[in-house]
Design a protein around this motif. Sequence first.
Motif, short mmCIF file in Angstrom:
data_model
loop_
_atom_site.label_atom_id
_atom_site.label_comp_id
_atom_site.label_asym_id
_atom_site.label_seq_id
_atom_site.Cartn_x
_atom_site.Cartn_y
_atom_site.Cartn_z
N GLY A 41 0.81 -1.21 0.00
CA GLY A 41 0.00 0.00 0.00
C GLY A 41 0.84 1.25 0.00
O GLY A 41 0.34 2.36 0.20
N ASP A 42 2.14 1.11 -0.25
CA ASP A 42 3.09 2.20 -0.14
C ASP A 42 3.78 2.45 -1.49
O ASP A 42 4.32 1.52 -2.09
N GLY A 43 3.74 3.69 -1.96
CA GLY A 43 4.32 4.01 -3.25
C GLY A 43 5.82 3.78 -3.32
O GLY A 43 6.33 3.28 -4.32
N GLU A 44 6.52 4.16 -2.27
CA GLU A 44 7.97 3.97 -2.23
C GLU A 44 8.32 2.48 -2.30
O GLU A 44 9.21 2.05 -3.05
N GLN A 45 7.60 1.68 -1.52
CA GLN A 45 7.85 0.25 -1.51
C GLN A 45 7.47 -0.39 -2.84
O GLN A 45 8.08 -1.37 -3.28
N ALA A 81 4.98 7.04 -8.42
CA ALA A 81 5.45 5.65 -8.41
C ALA A 81 5.44 5.07 -9.82
O ALA A 81 6.37 4.36 -10.22
N THR A 82 4.40 5.38 -10.59
CA THR A 82 4.33 4.91 -11.97
C THR A 82 5.49 5.44 -12.78
O THR A 82 6.16 4.70 -13.52
N ARG A 83 5.75 6.74 -12.64
CA ARG A 83 6.84 7.36 -13.39
C ARG A 83 8.19 6.73 -13.04
O ARG A 83 9.01 6.44 -13.91
N ARG A 84 8.40 6.49 -11.75
CA ARG A 84 9.69 5.93 -11.32
C ARG A 84 9.86 4.48 -11.77
O ARG A 84 10.93 4.06 -12.19
N ILE A 85 8.78 3.72 -11.70
CA ILE A 85 8.85 2.31 -12.13
C ILE A 85 9.13 2.21 -13.62
O ILE A 85 10.01 1.47 -14.06
N THR A 86 8.37 2.96 -14.42
CA THR A 86 8.54 2.87 -15.87
C THR A 86 9.89 3.41 -16.32
O THR A 86 10.41 3.00 -17.37
N ALA A 87 10.47 4.31 -15.52
CA ALA A 87 11.76 4.90 -15.91
C ALA A 87 12.95 4.06 -15.46
O ALA A 87 14.02 4.13 -16.07
N THR A 88 12.77 3.27 -14.40
CA THR A 88 13.94 2.59 -13.82
C THR A 88 13.88 1.07 -13.87
O THR A 88 14.90 0.41 -13.62
#
Length: 224
Positions: A41-45, A81-88
């Motif tokens: 339930g956590d964006g960072e995690q 979170a979406t931006r970070r996941i798709t970028a990394t």
Amino acid sequence: MNNVPAHTVRILIVDDHAVVRAGLRALLEGEPGFEVVDETGDGEQAVLLAGMHLPDVVLMDLRLTDGGGTASGAEVGGITATRRITATVPGVNVVVLTSYGNKGDVVRAMAAGARGYVLKAGPPEELFRAVRAAAAGGMGLAPEATAQLLGGATGAGPVLSERELEVIRFLAQGHSNRAIAAALHLAEATVKTHLVRIYRKLGTENRASTVSEAVRRGLLEIGG
């Protein structure tokens, strides 16, 4: 035999409501060819788990308002979170699953790299189709999301950044520039710069009209 999938789609569930996560897990694991590898339930995690499990699809709630109860998580909403996941994390596709289908959310989700957008109120088959499409490298959009994108294709205004939307949320709560700067760990002059850009993008002249216009455009919800 025709129900046996060629590839099991591995899914990470991200939603800040435990009951919703439990329901989604039961729904997805009851569908042939789907496997839920983890949930949070956590964006960072979510970003960390995506890198660890390398799922085919991350099912992402946009409004991670509780942030899992942590200060860091509260700063990492579904769009960030979406931006970070798709970028990394190469090869991991994000499908947004949300209660909100307004144009602002759809556009921001797509701009962040999401490959699907489905409403929680929609039928399960719509969700299944979106997950399979995203896992295959395509796009999985609910009819409502498609209508928003097509309807705004010719007349859509500039898209506000995540930081600009944060500033608007504080405006709606009645915070001063100094209070906004302190909350976002910015210089007060930087907040003023953000406001100038926001006014220009929305065609507004003051704080009250900016909040009203943001609500009208579906960029801000009043009363949760």
